[in-house]
Design a protein around this motif. Sequence first.
Motif, short mmCIF file in Angstrom:
data_model
loop_
_atom_site.label_atom_id
_atom_site.label_comp_id
_atom_site.label_asym_id
_atom_site.label_seq_id
_atom_site.Cartn_x
_atom_site.Cartn_y
_atom_site.Cartn_z
N PHE A 124 1.30 -1.58 0.09
CA PHE A 124 -0.05 -0.25 -0.02
C PHE A 124 0.79 1.77 0.01
N ASN A 125 0.73 1.82 -1.41
CA ASN A 125 1.65 3.22 -0.86
C ASN A 125 1.29 4.29 -0.69
N ASP A 126 1.72 4.62 0.24
CA ASP A 126 1.13 5.92 1.82
C ASP A 126 1.10 6.88 0.92
N LYS A 127 1.68 7.25 0.14
CA LYS A 127 1.64 8.96 -1.16
C LYS A 127 0.57 8.51 -1.54
N ASN A 128 -0.02 7.51 -2.47
CA ASN A 128 -0.96 7.63 -3.90
C ASN A 128 -2.01 6.67 -2.89
N HIS A 129 -1.96 5.39 -2.34
CA HIS A 129 -3.07 5.28 -1.62
C HIS A 129 -3.37 4.16 -2.04
N HIS A 130 -2.15 3.76 -3.66
CA HIS A 130 -2.33 3.04 -4.77
C HIS A 130 -1.89 1.74 -3.92
N LYS A 131 -2.66 0.17 -4.36
CA LYS A 131 -1.83 -0.76 -3.84
C LYS A 131 -1.87 -1.54 -4.94
N HIS A 132 -1.14 -3.20 -4.40
CA HIS A 132 -1.25 -4.55 -5.41
C HIS A 132 -0.44 -5.13 -4.47
N ILE A 133 -0.82 -6.53 -5.66
CA ILE A 133 0.01 -7.09 -4.68
C ILE A 133 1.34 -8.01 -5.36
N PRO A 134 2.57 -8.37 -4.66
CA PRO A 134 3.19 -9.13 -5.13
C PRO A 134 3.55 -10.06 -5.70
N VAL A 211 3.54 0.96 2.21
CA VAL A 211 5.23 1.47 1.96
C VAL A 211 5.62 2.51 1.82
N ASN A 212 6.50 3.05 1.46
CA ASN A 212 6.89 4.99 0.70
C ASN A 212 6.79 5.68 1.73
N GLN A 213 6.76 5.26 3.25
CA GLN A 213 6.84 6.72 3.99
C GLN A 213 8.00 6.93 4.35
N ASP A 214 7.98 8.16 4.58
CA ASP A 214 9.53 9.43 4.74
C ASP A 214 9.98 8.30 6.19
N ASN A 215 9.43 7.98 7.13
CA ASN A 215 10.47 7.44 7.92
C ASN A 215 10.49 5.47 8.36
N GLN A 216 10.21 5.60 6.93
CA GLN A 216 10.73 3.54 7.10
C GLN A 216 12.41 3.46 6.80
N SER A 217 12.39 1.97 7.73
CA SER A 217 14.36 2.34 7.98
C SER A 217 15.02 1.17 6.66
N ILE A 218 14.02 1.86 5.14
CA ILE A 218 14.03 1.18 3.94
C ILE A 218 14.68 2.58 3.03
N SER A 219 13.97 3.98 3.54
CA SER A 219 14.28 4.80 3.01
C SER A 219 15.91 5.39 3.49
N MET A 220 16.54 6.11 2.05
CA MET A 220 17.40 6.17 1.87
C MET A 220 17.88 6.67 3.13
N THR A 221 17.98 8.28 3.38
CA THR A 221 18.75 8.53 4.37
C THR A 221 18.60 8.15 5.98
N ASN A 222 17.38 6.53 6.69
CA ASN A 222 18.17 5.79 7.55
C ASN A 222 18.89 4.46 7.02
N MET A 328 15.86 4.16 -5.79
CA MET A 328 15.48 4.51 -4.58
C MET A 328 13.92 4.87 -4.15
N GLN A 329 14.20 6.65 -5.72
CA GLN A 329 13.58 6.99 -5.69
C GLN A 329 12.59 7.17 -6.17
N LEU A 330 12.21 6.43 -6.93
CA LEU A 330 11.53 5.46 -8.02
C LEU A 330 10.61 4.57 -7.62
N VAL A 331 11.07 3.42 -6.97
CA VAL A 331 10.74 1.77 -7.18
C VAL A 331 10.37 2.52 -5.32
N HIS A 332 8.83 1.87 -5.50
CA HIS A 332 7.99 1.39 -4.28
C HIS A 332 7.23 0.55 -3.95
#
Length: 333
Positions: A124-134, A211-222, A328-332
């Motif tokens: 579930f993309n936290d920014k645009n609320h789209h979701k899919h099943i990998p 996914v695509n949360q700014d505070n996630q441990s898999i974000s680039m900064t973290n 990391m900027q494009l793929v969530h």
Amino acid sequence: MDKLLSIVIPSYNAEKFLDNVLGELVKCHNLNRLDIMVINDGSTDQTAEIGQKYQDSYPGSVRLISKENGGYGSTINTGIAQANGRYFKVVDADDWLDSKNLDRFVGLLKRTETDLILTPFWAFNDKNHHKHIPEIKPDDISWGQKYYLKEQGICPVPSMHTYTLRTKLLQENEIQLDEHAYYVDIEYILYPIPYVKTFEFVNIPLYNYRVNQDNQSISMTNMRKNQQQHSLVVDHVNSYIKEHADGLNPNQQELMVNRLSRMIATQLKIIDLAPIQMATKHELSSFYRKVKDKYYFEPKDINLPMRWLIKSRFNLFPVIHYLAILKMQLVHY
């Protein structure tokens, strides 16, 4: 009535999300077969109060367990120790389970003894609320069929969101994760594997992974900030494989080495995210020399950019640096 599924919700300052995950769980028609544990990890917000509210409203199914802060791994360790259900699942406080499919899943648990059950999840993309099943199921495995791990491998190993484990397997083998550390989801995935004899992929999507949360441990900064913690977990997983190597069948070892190899590739990426300078190249070379000689590492199991990086003797590190940032900027998911 016996509990079929223990659901552990690691909760640190989770007031923003806790009503959502618990609200979905208590919709389950099989609520009386659930053992829901809100593990309050020393929160300073309203986490405990929200957990207490649900415990008061659903006393036979929801428990609030408050403890001193010990990190994500410590909440899972506490959950394992106190679980009453036949099966065990971890649901992060900012994620949730689908209540309708959870009813179907609980019905399945009434008639199975499989050690490890793997189910699809929604990203579930936290920014645009789209979701899919990998896709999680390898092509050589069928849905709904029990396999013996000594006869059929799982490659690559699915993520933590797919996992439901037999509780006794965790308790009797004293599975414990690192405390005060990030990235211990990999330990949760791998540490039970030496004891898993049977597994099954079940086509009942359960987990909604935000996914695509700014505070996630898999974000680039973290990832850069927590580089040493990721390295620590790499070390511990390697030591765990070494400790259990004599008892692993080939499929168990392949599964564990595959996942560790991908962790090592991630560590290379984290290092390569540092500023483009010769010190970064030296750090990459030093880390690779260590894992090549002393770790369970298979270059064939890692992604193509990291293989290029290694084959170039790290001369391509500026190119891989920018590729990693772009991805990391494009793929969530």
